[in-house]
Scaffold this active site. Structure first.
Site, PDB file in Angstrom:
ATOM      1  N   HIS B 212       4.929 105.727  97.426  1.00 63.24           N
ATOM      2  CA  HIS B 212       6.324 106.155  97.236  1.00 63.24           C
ATOM      3  C   HIS B 212       7.191 105.126  96.510  1.00 63.24           C
ATOM      4  O   HIS B 212       8.347 105.411  96.217  1.00 63.24           O
ATOM      5  CB  HIS B 212       6.944 106.547  98.583  1.00 63.24           C
ATOM      6  CG  HIS B 212       7.297 105.392  99.457  1.00 63.24           C
ATOM      7  ND1 HIS B 212       8.590 104.934  99.576  1.00 63.24           N
ATOM      8  CD2 HIS B 212       6.542 104.609 100.248  1.00 63.24           C
ATOM      9  CE1 HIS B 212       8.596 103.912 100.433  1.00 63.24           C
ATOM     10  NE2 HIS B 212       7.372 103.704 100.843  1.00 63.24           N
ATOM     11  N   CYS B 337      14.270  98.548 105.811  1.00 57.60           N
ATOM     12  CA  CYS B 337      13.656  98.410 107.128  1.00 57.60           C
ATOM     13  C   CYS B 337      14.506  97.563 108.050  1.00 57.60           C
ATOM     14  O   CYS B 337      14.325  97.589 109.252  1.00 57.60           O
ATOM     15  CB  CYS B 337      12.287  97.765 107.009  1.00 57.60           C
ATOM     16  SG  CYS B 337      11.347  98.458 105.679  1.00 57.60           S
TER      17      CYS B 337
END
Lengths: 145, 413
Positions: B212, B337
């Site tokens: 991705h 993240c």
């Protein structure tokens, strides 16, 4: 994280931005109290100033500057609005939880309201010290969690 | 060209799927739906053909042999398999022996998907050296050489950093590892598919990559595992049906794998031209912002960096409020993240730029469909917003009045 409409309004149209003079000038003025709280390393610094009408003892005007996230800016902007026209004791009665409620601050941003309450207390304490008014311990009480 | 808002400048977090990739994947959902493990009917064979083609496409991008490609669920799994799998295979002493099981070298500004497996290995009896990166973010051969030990079994260093885009001396470090017979793993999530990669020339034993980040689908990635000179072995971390030559059990994600393969093919064909275009756009962005504002700093090495990522610190302005001001532009104040936490980026802190500037930094990452008009809009919006927020900033006032901000006794919370 999506912000509520009141935070966005204060962030986009902050009330009472500014200062009653340079840092030097402010130190000299006995009608002005300054609270500087937070730290750059923590990502939040608020400077709150109150101008007191020495005849009535009421807060005539308030100004702020803020380095911090949108919620910190909104909290300090709201604090200046609320302080205007209040006595010092009424100012000291403002609680961070009221700021949380008014702005619908998300849980991760509650520290912004705590910082705003600290700034109010620090500004009032500074004014009292300059004018020889005893500062109660109560004035310094932090709403830390 | 008309400008459409919002603008996406967070391609280091993830990329949209290229429509050509989606098109390649579609038949594998409804027509070629067989399990490539089914060896005795046409449905299985056709699915296997799709996987084989994808394996060749990934291998071609990396300069590898298709037998060296292991499909995974993404770079996090690839990193886990590479690091834990190599540590367990090449351990110097067994678990519970009380002796050091082996020494591993990595760096403080690696992705969490490398740092956390290393931390787990530390708990299990391995010793790990976390290199302190220099201010420019580039890890050199000499830095690794300085901390090598006789019992070093694995070096794991990212090719390009996800937050600042700086590129380390991977080929040189790989050569060093081969001289000393140490397994060398690189997390190439941000590098592969963007920059020329050849595992032979670049001396790599294990390489992680993700679909991705290169206009492929989410949920698929690959690990390159060297088969000769030297043959690298790993202890599998997922046991089961023995797929992927036993390295990674589990029915293959055929649609995802086909998409990853197509994404690699496109990336390879368009790499040179696209790299130049992105570099031009990134420089336009950096020069526009640096030209329109004082007290901005571009973090990391000036030249040893990816063409599409830049990380900029804006003095006296807090990053989150700046993102709120630029709400039509998607960018990030750290990696996706970690940006849920209020802590400033550990990568920027690791470079030693200071917590105050770390709070004042944003990452812009450009992509395949980023236009000049989008970059120009971003420049003007950022410049305007920084100026507005500096008007609100007590720190900027103090700075202009000549007050040294480092000398103030701040009330730390």
């Amino acid at each position: 994280m999506a912000y509520g409409p009141k935070i966005i309004d204060h962030y986009e149209n902050p009330r009472n931005v500014g200062s009653f003079g340079t840092q030097q000038e402010i130190k000299q003025r006995t009608d002005v109290g300054v609270g500087l709280v937070g730290a750059p390393e923590c990502g939040d610094v608020m400077q709150l100033q109150i101008k007191v009408d020495q005849a009535t003892g009421k807060i005539q005007d308030a100004k702020f500057k803020c380095f911090g996230c949108g919620s910190a800016i909104a909290s300090s902007s709201l604090a200046t609005e609320w302080l205007k026209g209040k006595t010092l004791d009424e100012g000291l009665a403002i609680k961070n939880t009221e700021i949380v409620q008014e702005l619908s601050l998300p849980p991760v941003k509650i520290h912004c309201s705590v910082l705003a309450e600290d700034a109010i207390k620090a500004a009032i304490a500074d004014y009292k010290t300059k004018n020889g008014i005893p500062v109660d311990d109560h004035d310094h009480e932090h709403a830390h969690h | 060209m008309a400008l459409t808002l919002p603008i996406y400048l967070d391609h280091a977090a993830t990329t949209p799927c290229d429509p050509r990739v989606v098109e390649a994947m579609l038949p594998y959902f409804t027509k070629v739906y067989g399990n490539p493990g089914s060896r005795n009917h046409r449905f299985g064979w056709e699915a296997e053909d799709g996987v084989d083609r994808a394996r060749q496409q990934v291998a071609a991008l990396l300069g590898a042999n298709e037998k060296e490609i292991v499909f995974t669920s993404g770079a996090t799994e690839s990193n886990n398999l590479a690091i834990k799998g190599a540590a367990e295979m090449y351990e110097k002493a067994s678990a519970g022996s009380g002796q050091c099981r082996g020494h591993i070298i990595t760096c403080k500004i690696e992705h969490k998907a490398v740092l956390d497996p290393c931390k787990r290995l530390q708990k299990e009896g391995f010793e790990v050296t976390y290199l302190d990166p220099p201010r420019d973010g580039v890890i050199t051969r000499a830095m690794v050489e300085a901390v090598l030990r006789p019992d070093t079994i694995l070096v794991s260093l990212m090719w390009a950093n996800n937050e600042i885009g700086t590129v380390s001396e991977i080929r040189e470090i790989g050569a060093l590892c081969h001289e000393r017979e140490i397994v060398f793993h690189t997390d190439a999530t941000q590098w592969a598919g963007k920059m020329p990669t050849n595992v032979e020339r670049d001396n790599i034993d294990l390489l992680s990559m993700s679909g991705h980040k290169i206009y492929g689908p989410k949920g698929v990635g690959a690990l390159y595992v060297r088969r000769r000179k030297p043959r690298v072995r790993l202890v599998a971390q997922v046991d089961g049906g023995g797929q992927e030559r036993g390295f990674r059990s589990g029915t293959l994600n055929v649609t995802g794998i086909v998409g990853l393969g197509k994404a690699c093919e496109i990336a390879m064909a368009e790499m040179d031209h696209e790299g130049e275009r992105l570099l031009r756009l990134r420089k336009r962005l950096e020069q526009g912002i640096a030209g329109g504002l004082d007290h901005v700093q571009i973090n990391g090495h000036a030249d040893k960096r990816l063409p599409h990522i830049t990380n900029i610190s804006f003095g006296f302005v807090e990053g989150e409020s700046l993102m709120m001001a630029c709400k039509d532009i998607a960018m990030s104040s750290g990696s996706a993240c970690t940006s849920a936490s209020l802590e400033p980026s550990y990568v920027l802190k690791g470079l030693g730029i200071g917590d105050d500037l770390a709070h004042s930094s944003l990452r812009f990452s450009l992509g395949r469909w980023t236009t000049e008009a989008e970059v120009d809009y971003t420049v003007s919006k950022v410049v305007e917003s920084v100026n507005r927020l500096r008007g609100l900033s007590p720190l900027y006032d103090m700075f202009k009045e000549g007050i040294d901000l480092t000398k103030i006794e701040w009330a730390h919370h």
